[in-house]
Each structure stands twice: as structure tokens, then as C-alpha cells.
Design a protein around this motif. Structure first.
Motif, short mmCIF file in Angstrom:
data_model
loop_
_atom_site.label_atom_id
_atom_site.label_comp_id
_atom_site.label_asym_id
_atom_site.label_seq_id
_atom_site.Cartn_x
_atom_site.Cartn_y
_atom_site.Cartn_z
N ILE A 280 7.50 -4.38 42.83
CA ILE A 280 8.34 -5.54 43.12
C ILE A 280 7.75 -6.80 42.49
CG2 ILE A 280 9.26 -7.00 44.97
CD1 ILE A 280 10.60 -4.26 44.70
N VAL A 281 6.44 -6.94 42.54
CA VAL A 281 5.79 -8.12 41.92
C VAL A 281 6.05 -8.12 40.42
CG1 VAL A 281 3.58 -9.20 41.39
CG2 VAL A 281 4.03 -8.34 43.70
N ASP A 282 5.91 -6.98 39.77
CA ASP A 282 6.16 -6.89 38.32
C ASP A 282 7.60 -7.26 37.99
OD1 ASP A 282 3.56 -6.09 37.91
OD2 ASP A 282 4.03 -3.94 37.82
N GLU A 283 8.53 -6.86 38.87
CA GLU A 283 9.96 -7.11 38.60
C GLU A 283 10.30 -8.59 38.69
OE1 GLU A 283 14.40 -5.97 40.41
OE2 GLU A 283 12.62 -4.87 41.08
N PHE A 284 9.72 -9.29 39.66
CA PHE A 284 10.14 -10.67 39.93
C PHE A 284 9.19 -11.74 39.38
CE2 PHE A 284 12.64 -8.43 43.11
CZ PHE A 284 13.84 -9.11 43.09
#
Length: 425
Positions: A280-284
């Protein structure tokens, strides 16, 4: 039934019990009066207490010619005054001083007094009664059908020959009618909800195929090395928009399945939960409007859970944290993965201090589980459906956990997902 059989009075006057419509006075109530062995006046008072919807018990004050000039109120039902600003009249008071619309009431009492059978009935369309701002029959939250009839009865009741007759006023049971009406509305609402659920399921099912095909085609196209830079950037924007639409359709489909109790989790054992957080961190992290997105994950936490569904929950929470931020400010989001106790762990999403935050009223509405509810500030800040928030709650609860919110308006919101290490089925 002869009056003297149970009253002890030798009178030729009619028995008022025989005059009351059956639907307004049950056999059990009548039997209780028959066995009471008291006089008509006492029976009338008793009937006033047990009848479906009594209004008042009157003792007319007569002129010499037999016409009614006033009313002594023997007993009043305070329920009929619950929606009026003035208190009910006191027992024993005179109508000219205290009664609601006294001049309109007297003709009905006179008609009752003069009728040979001692019965007078008025039928009034409920719409007319409810349109009167001073009517005692107003129900502020009622939704009676337009043709509902308000039926009021006045019955002249014989008493002991040494006392004047009295008049009992009662009405069809508005409380019961309101409840029946609400029950009918509930049934209709249930039908509409079932139709909505079916529509959500059917629509999302039909949309998933074309969206997946389009997403795959875009994904293949964007992997080509011979695309002009401007075209590639445009295709990337289209791909992100398509993914957002796919997420919405997935939420619709999952909501329909959850509401129809047709949803099943796919439990994966020993999932490293920090990997979900990292994804999720990589996505946002590179999203526009994000000032900082940092995570503090405990990399030792493993759990048996539906990886895709928990990722869906976390993605929704982070997406909202990024989307609903204060005007002219960038989002600051922190994700914390920690152990809560020996049986549970927590994922915390904190968008303070730049988040919109919610009021106490907003938080209460959020806890109501209304699927499409959105705070007014959220509606003004960004587009959305409100499906994701309640869907996330249901997915967490289905996973054996709970989703809690703490919020300060104008500061931000802290969402905490509490989940067990192992789901007990």
C-alpha cells in the motif's frame, strides 16, 4: 345483554357496551366490565382506561331547554395532547375555559345527546386533521396514507337515575394505525433494499468482464517500448482511472454479496502482514497530493487472514486519508503495524494533522452502518460513493476484528483495524 343483569339497576336505558363497535372494544374487555358489578358511570371510567384510544369523558352542563352550554371534563387522555405546546386540561375543569376547540366540539356532543341511540360518529380525512397546526391528532413523523379516516365516536352513557348521563369520546387507535403504517413502509423498504442488492450484484457482475478486459489491454499496451512519451502518459492516466472504476465495481459486488450473506473469505495461513502494508505504501507514496506517507511495521507479525480483503481494507483507508485532506494542504499519512496483545494485532492509519477530520455527529453517523453515508465536508472535498467505508467495516468484522475511528474536526482521523492472529471459524 340486559343492563340490570350486571349493574343491579332496574332501568330501561340502553347498555352502552352494546353500542361500541366490536373492533374498538374486545370481548375480554367487555367481560371484565360485566364482572365488575359496578354502575354505568364506573364502567365508563373503566372503559376509558382500557379502550384502544380514549379521548375524554364528559359530563354535559345543560340549559333549561336541554341544550348543552358547557362540559365538565371528568377525565382526559394526556396522550392526545402530547404534540401540543399546552398541557392537557385538568379533570373537573369546564370546557369553555380549557378544552381544545370547544365551539367545534359542542355540536358533536349535542348530536350525541339528542340521538335516540345516544351515538354520534364523525369521520374525518386524516390529511385534513394533520394539516391543522393546532390539531391534537398531529403526529410529526407519521406518514398516513392520504385516504386514512380518523373516526371519532361520542356515546351517551346512562348512569344511576340520580346522576346525569355522561358522554364518552374515543377515537380509532392512531398509535396502532401509525405502527401498521410503519410496518407497511418497512416491508416496502425491505423490498427496495432487496431490489437494490440485486441491482448491485447484477450491475457489478456485468461490468467486471468488460473492465477486466480493458485493464488487461491497457496493461499490455503500456508495456510497449515504442510508444511516444505523451501517449504513454495519457495511457497511464487512463489505466489509473480504469483501476479506480474496477475498485468501485468490486466494492459494489462485495457489498451485494455481504448483504445477501453470500460472501466467503479465502484464508491464507501465516501471512506476513507487513508485506500488505509495504504494498500500500508503494502504491500511494508517489500520488499527487501526498506530502509524506511513512510506515512503521512490525515485521514479525504473521496472521491467518484473507490477504486480498485486508489489503482492500487498508487501501480504502489510505485512499480516504489521501483524498480527504484540508484545502491547500498535502496529505500526511502514517501507517503503524503493531501487536495489541497475545491474540490480536492492529493496523493504524493516521492522517493528522492535515486531514479533514470529522465532528462528533459525523462519527455517530459513520457508526450507523448506512452504506452510502458521507460527511458534508467529505462531499465538498472529493467525489465518492461512501461504499468503501462500510464495506471495510464489514470485511474487518467478517475477519473476526473491528474497525474503530477517532477524529478531530479540522485536524484529522485515526482509523484502527484490530484483527486476530488466527480467525476462529
Amino acid at each position: 345483554m340486559n343492563a340490570k343483569d350486571w349493574t343491579g339497576f332496574d332501568t330501561d336505558k340502553w347498555n352502552f357496551l352494546d353500542q361500541i363497535p366490536e373492533e374498538l372494544f374486545s370481548e375480554a374487555q367487555e367481560e371484565s366490565l360485566v364482572q365488575s358489578g359496578f354502575d354505568f358511570a364506573y364502567a365508563a371510567r373503566l372503559f376509558f382506561l382500557v379502550s384502544p384510544s380514549p379521548v375524554a369523558l364528559h359530563a354535559p352542563v345543560l340549559n333549561a331547554d336541554g341544550t348543552i352550554r358547557d362540559i365538565e371534563l371528568l377525565r382526559a387522555n394526556p396522550a392526545w395532547y402530547r404534540y401540543r405546546p399546552t398541557p392537557p386540561p385538568e379533570n373537573g375543569s369546564l370546557g369553555t375555559d380549557t378544552r381544545f376547540k370547544f365551539d367545534e366540539l359542542v355540536p358533536h356532543l349535542q348530536a350525541c345527546w339528542d340521538t335516540p341511540r345516544g351515538v354520534h360518529t364523525q369521520r374525518l380525512n386524516i390529511a385534513e386533521a394533520l394539516s391543522d397546526p393546532e390539531s391534537p391528532y398531529r403526529y410529526p413523523d407519521s406518514m398516513f396514507s392520504a385516504d386514512y379516516q380518523l373516526v371519532t365516536h361520542w356515546i351517551r352513557i346512562p348512569t344511576d337515575q340520580s346522576e346525569p348521563d355522561i358522554i364518552l369520546e374515543f377515537c380509532n387507535d392512531l398509535d396502532r394505525a401509525a405502527l401498521e403504517n410503519y410496518a407497511q413502509q418497512d416491508r416496502r423498504l425491505e423490498q427496495l433494499l432487496m431490489q437494490r442488492q440485486k441491482w448491485l450484484g447484477d450491475a457489478s457482475h456485468e461490468l467486471r468482464g468488460p473492465l477486466n478486459a480493458a485493464a488487461m489491454s491497457l496493461n499490455v499496451t503500456t508495456r510497449r517500448n515504442d510508444l511516444p512519451e505523451g501517449v504513454l502518459a495519457t495511457l497511464k492516466i487512463a489505466e489509473r482511472s480504469l483501476l479506480q472504476m474496477s475498485d468501485l465495481v468490486r466494492d459494489m459486488f462485495d457489498t451485494a454479496k455481504l448483504e445477501n450473506d453470500a460472501f466467503e473469505l479465502s484464508i491464507n495461513p501465516n501471512v506476513p502482514v507487513h508485506e500488505i502494508v509495504d504494498e500500500i505504501v508503494d502504491e500511494f507514496a508517489s500520488s499527487s497530493g501526498v506530502l509524506s506517507l511513512r510506515s512503521v511495521p512490525d515485521q514479525t507479525i504473521e496472521a491467518s487472514l484473507d490477504r486480498d480483503r485486508i489489503r482492500q481494507v487498508l487501501r480504502n483507508l489510505v485512499s480516504n486519508a489521501v483524498k480527504y485532506r484540508q484545502a491547500d494542504k498535502q496529505a500526511t499519512v502514517a501507517i503503524l503495524l503493531r501487536r495489541a496483545d497475545d491474540t490480536h494485532f492492529e493496523i493504524v492509519v493516521d492522517d493528522t494533522p492535515n486531514g479533514l477530520g470529522m465532528t462528533k455527529t459525523d462519527l455517530e453517523a459513520l457508526e450507523s452502518s448506512e452504506p452510502f453515508w458521507r460527511a458534508a465536508t467529505a462531499i465538498a472535498a472529493a467525489s465518492g460513493t461512501g461504499l468503501g467505508v462500510q464495506l471495510s467495516r464489514k470485511l474487518v468484522e467478517r475477519s473476526g476484528g473491528e474497525l474503530r475511528y477517532e477524529s478531530n474536526f479540522g485536524v484529522g482521523t485515526i482509523a484502527t483495524v484490530r484483527l486476530p492472529y488466527s480467525l476462529q471459524t
